[in-house]
Structures are given as structure tokens and as C-alpha cells.
Design an enzyme around this catalytic site. Structure first.
Site, mmCIF file in Angstrom:
data_model
loop_
_atom_site.group_PDB
_atom_site.id
_atom_site.type_symbol
_atom_site.label_atom_id
_atom_site.label_comp_id
_atom_site.label_asym_id
_atom_site.label_seq_id
_atom_site.Cartn_x
_atom_site.Cartn_y
_atom_site.Cartn_z
ATOM 1 C CE1 TYR A 161 36.443 44.704 44.676
ATOM 2 C CE2 TYR A 161 34.870 43.291 45.800
ATOM 3 C CZ TYR A 161 35.197 44.504 45.239
ATOM 4 O OH TYR A 161 34.273 45.522 45.250
ATOM 5 C CB SER B 9 33.078 45.463 48.486
ATOM 6 O OG SER B 9 32.228 44.463 47.959
#
Length: 274
Positions: free
Chosen positions: A161, A148
Site C-alpha cells: 500500500y 496517503s
């Protein structure tokens, strides 16, 4: 003949969103695809779509945190298709209930931290652990791990995350270095903000902020990430390994002030979301 004829691919997290788009695209290019997802219904629907188009697919319910289930996933793949050539790790855990926040570190529930690392990092590692021996037995293979842009630049609100996704690329580099001489390539794709039913839950305001900071005047779609994965898994990328490819509409290429400068000269919002 298509570019993946005769190949067998596993797509973790392949039941929806980016994973589903990737599984369908790999099948369209000739691969037999195993769709592993904790949501068995989604996995079966994705497999049915592939089979309905004339492809080969196997849907499996797999909790990627569970080593025994991951080992069984590989065994089931071998029993059905006889080998493994490609692995796409799209499996991912985002912020709780897609609120956009893990919570600040000083007050974070440790379960959120653990869950992010278990799914986003342990899952891809376990998949690689059990797929790599089968790839080696066929003379090599290719792996793509989905990270990401939150693992490249801090978003601030998702530390668990982001940390797990940053570590995913380190895992890719380790695999690429350790197994390159034995014919296995491994790369990372870092999506920017992708328009999916799940991310839509984060609201139009977040979508608009993201779009304002993109260089391109539109948000990415799951197929944009799938196309990048297809390239890296195919022999077209035979000399590419250990790399991180950001597929983010230009989100990570400019200084933070650029969006404000655009607003000063062109008004706001820069582009209306669809």
C-alpha cells in the site's frame, strides 16, 4: 454562481468514504459529477444523494484495473455531459480486509503487492490516460490524486500500500510537468487517518494510537479531504501544480518521540476517542 459551475468531474472510488464526500462536495459547488466505483450500489446511492439535492450525477460501475472499463467510463461521461474538466482519483485498495497489514515482505503473497499497484497506481494512471485528451480539447483541466501519509513516512505494516501511494505522487508530478503548458494542473492529497466506516474496522486501539500522535485533538473526517480536493480542483488553486498536500492533523510534522513526551507531561491517553 458557484466555483465549479459548468465543470464536469469524474470521481473514481466515489461511492463511499472520502470519494463520496468529494463527489457530493463538487456537485454542491456546481459540477456535474460522474461517480465511478466497483460497488455499483454505492455509486448509485451517492448519485441519488446528489440528484436529490438538485445536482447532476452519473453512477458507473468501473473496475479501475481494466483499461477497457476505464475507456468506457470516459466515453459514457462524454456521451452524458459532453466533456471532462476535473478528475479526482480516490480509488484505493488498502490492506486485506482492513487488518492493517499487507504481511511482511519476506512472506507477502505477491497477489497483494500486485493488487495494490494495479488499483492504487494503475487505476489513476488509466483514468488520467483517457481523461487528459478530453481535458486538452477543452483547453485544460485539473487532476487530484489521493495518496496517503503512509506514502510519506513508513508505517511498516503495509509495504505494498505504502509503495503504491508513494508512487501516486510521482505520477502527479509527471502529469503536472508534461501537461502544465497545455493547461492541465495535477496535485496530490495525502490523507492521514480518516474516520470512516471502513477504517473503524481497524479498531479503537489503532484509532487511539493515531490520535495520540496527531497534533490536532481529533481525527479527520472524509469532508476534510474533500475540501482539500475541491480547492486544488478549483481555479482558486490556479497557480498550484505538482504539489503534495498532507491533510493529516499534523501527523507527519513531528519527531516520533513527541507523543511519548506528551504522555510524560500530561498522562495518557492524550485525548479520548469519540
Amino acid at each position: 454562481m458557484t466555483m465549479l459551475d459548468g465543470k464536469v468531474a469524474i470521481v473514481t472510488g466515489g461511492g463511499s468514504g472520502i470519494g463520496q464526500a468529494t463527489a457530493i462536495l463538487l456537485a454542491r459547488h456546481g459540477a456535474a459529477v460522474v461517480i465511478a466505483d466497483i460497488d455499483e450500489g454505492n455509486a448509485c446511492r451517492a448519485a441519488a444523494t446528489i440528484e436529490g439535492a438538485g445536482g447532476q450525477a452519473l453512477a458507473l460501475r468501473v473496475d479501475m484495473r481494466d483499461e477497457e472499463q476505464v475507456a468506457a467510463m470516459v466515453a459514457d461521461t462524454m456521451a452524458r455531459f459532453g466533456g471532462i474538466d476535473l478528475l479526482d482519483n480516490t480509488v484505493s485498495y488498502n490492506a486485506p480486509e482492513q487488518t492493517g497489514s499487507d504481511g511482511e515482505i519476506h512472506e507477502m503473497d505477491i497477489a497483494i503487492w500486485n493488487r495494490a499497484l494495479e488499483i492504487n497506481l494503475r487505476g489513476p494512471m488509466l483514468a488520467a490516460k483517457y481523461c487528459i485528451p478530453e481535458m486538452l480539447s477543452r483547453g485544460g483541466g485539473a487532476i487530484v490524486n489521493i495518496s496517503s501519509t503512509a506514502g510519506i513516512l513508513s508505517l511498516g505494516t503495509v509495504p505494498a500500500y505504502a509503495a503504491s501511494k508513494a508512487a501516486v505522487h510521482s505520477l502527479s508530478q509527471s502529469i503536472a510537468t508534461a501537461y502544465g503548458k497545455r493547461g492541465i494542473r495535477c496535485n496530490t492529497v495525502a490523507p492521514g487517518f480518516i474516520d470512516t466506516p471502513t477504517t473503524r474496522k481497524m479498531g479503537d486501539q489503532f484509532f487511539q494510537m493515531t490520535l495520540d500522535n496527531n497534533v490536532l485533538p481529533y481525527l479527520g473526517q472524509p469532508d476534510d479531504i474533500a475540501q482539500a480536493a475541491l480547492f486544488l480542483l478549483s481555479d482558486a488553486a490556479r497557480y498550484v501544480t505538482g504539489q503534495l498536500l498532507a491533510v493529516d492533523g499534523g501527523q507527519t510534522i513531528h519527531l516520533p518521540v513527541v507523543a511519548d513526551m506528551w504522555r510524560m507531561t500530561a498522562g495518557q491517553p492524550l485525548v479520548e476517542i469519540a
